[in-house]
Design an enzyme around this catalytic site. Sequence first.
Site: not given
Ligand code: ACO
Length: 325
Positions: A115, A252, A282
Amino acid sequence: MKVTRSLAIGVGHYLPERVVENAEFTRWLDTSDEWIRTRTGIERRHFAAEGEKTSDLAIRASEMALADAGISGNDLDAIVLSTATPDRTFPATAVRVQEAIGMRRGFAFDLQAVCAGFVFALGTADAMIRAGSARRVLVIGAETFSRILDFNDRATCVLFGDGAGALILEAAEGSGESSDRGILATDLNSDGRLANLLYVDGGPSSTGTAGVVRMQGQEVFKHAVLKLAETGGRALAAAGLEADDVDWLVPHQANLRIMKMTASKLGIPPERVVTTVEDHGNTSAASIPLALSVAASEGRFRRGDLLLMEGIGGGLAWGAVALRW
Ligand code: ACO
């Protein structure tokens, strides 16, 4: 003091035709449009058609950038293409673009920083231009991330999309002042100790397969906000500028919350942040040039505007580029 600057002279993008709305994932996954929107800002993304390759997207984006610059493939000295989803393990996807756009001279190669790939590609192209090894460089970010997703992992598969963006840089004389047009500063970083936070679980020399994306989302989130704010600040400082000087932050496009928090840490108001994540998801290395090209075609940038581009991804690798339009 006279210096060589890399001027942006043409920009383009391409998105595959197929649009996938959030709701489509609810057919086989325990997820919802509401969860995806509120946690990430993503509403839809584009997925490449069967048989449509990363190079196909890159070629379309490059043709638009060449037309925008008013030059042809043979006017280029080099192509730097950033992708984590190449057509083949080798040769470089860039040489297929070279062939397709009728570039019969110079050199073309791929670069991989996921990314952060586009800022690394810009940094590389700028260094080549300033060193005198190329005068005109086509810089591309192109991905078909849909090919490396685990569609049963709701925490990753809803986040990504496919697309390509391209920017053409040309050598120009500058005064060495921060009022120059072109690339004013770059700041590139990586930390291999964080490799396991975000990776693909395959590869030619390990499993012999392409693999799929694995991610510790929350950890990546925390690093992203901190590191993007830091690298953005460093690029501005290196150019002798401050957050107040920034006309457009072009980050990004991974997550709207990351973008808002980073902008606020940097002290850049939300109305000066270009966002396309709603419609693209993304797209990894393609996300910054896609955002750039969409905003440019909407006429949002004026000549002389200061743009700050920044990205982070697997590696972890991250960086920023300050460019005066
Ligand atoms: N739909 C419904 N629920 C979901 C989903 C989904 N698609 N995905 C995860 N969950 C659930 C999880 O299982 C978890 O459930 P639990 O509490 O019962 O265990 C709950 O949602 C919370 O999960 P978290 O991972 O804590 O959610 P968070 O608020 O952190 O959001 C996300 C997750 C969107 C992936 C976030 O962490 C994020 O954006 N991180 C950055 C990563 C990123 O963008 N990566 C891309 C590549 S790197 C980059 O480009 C920066």
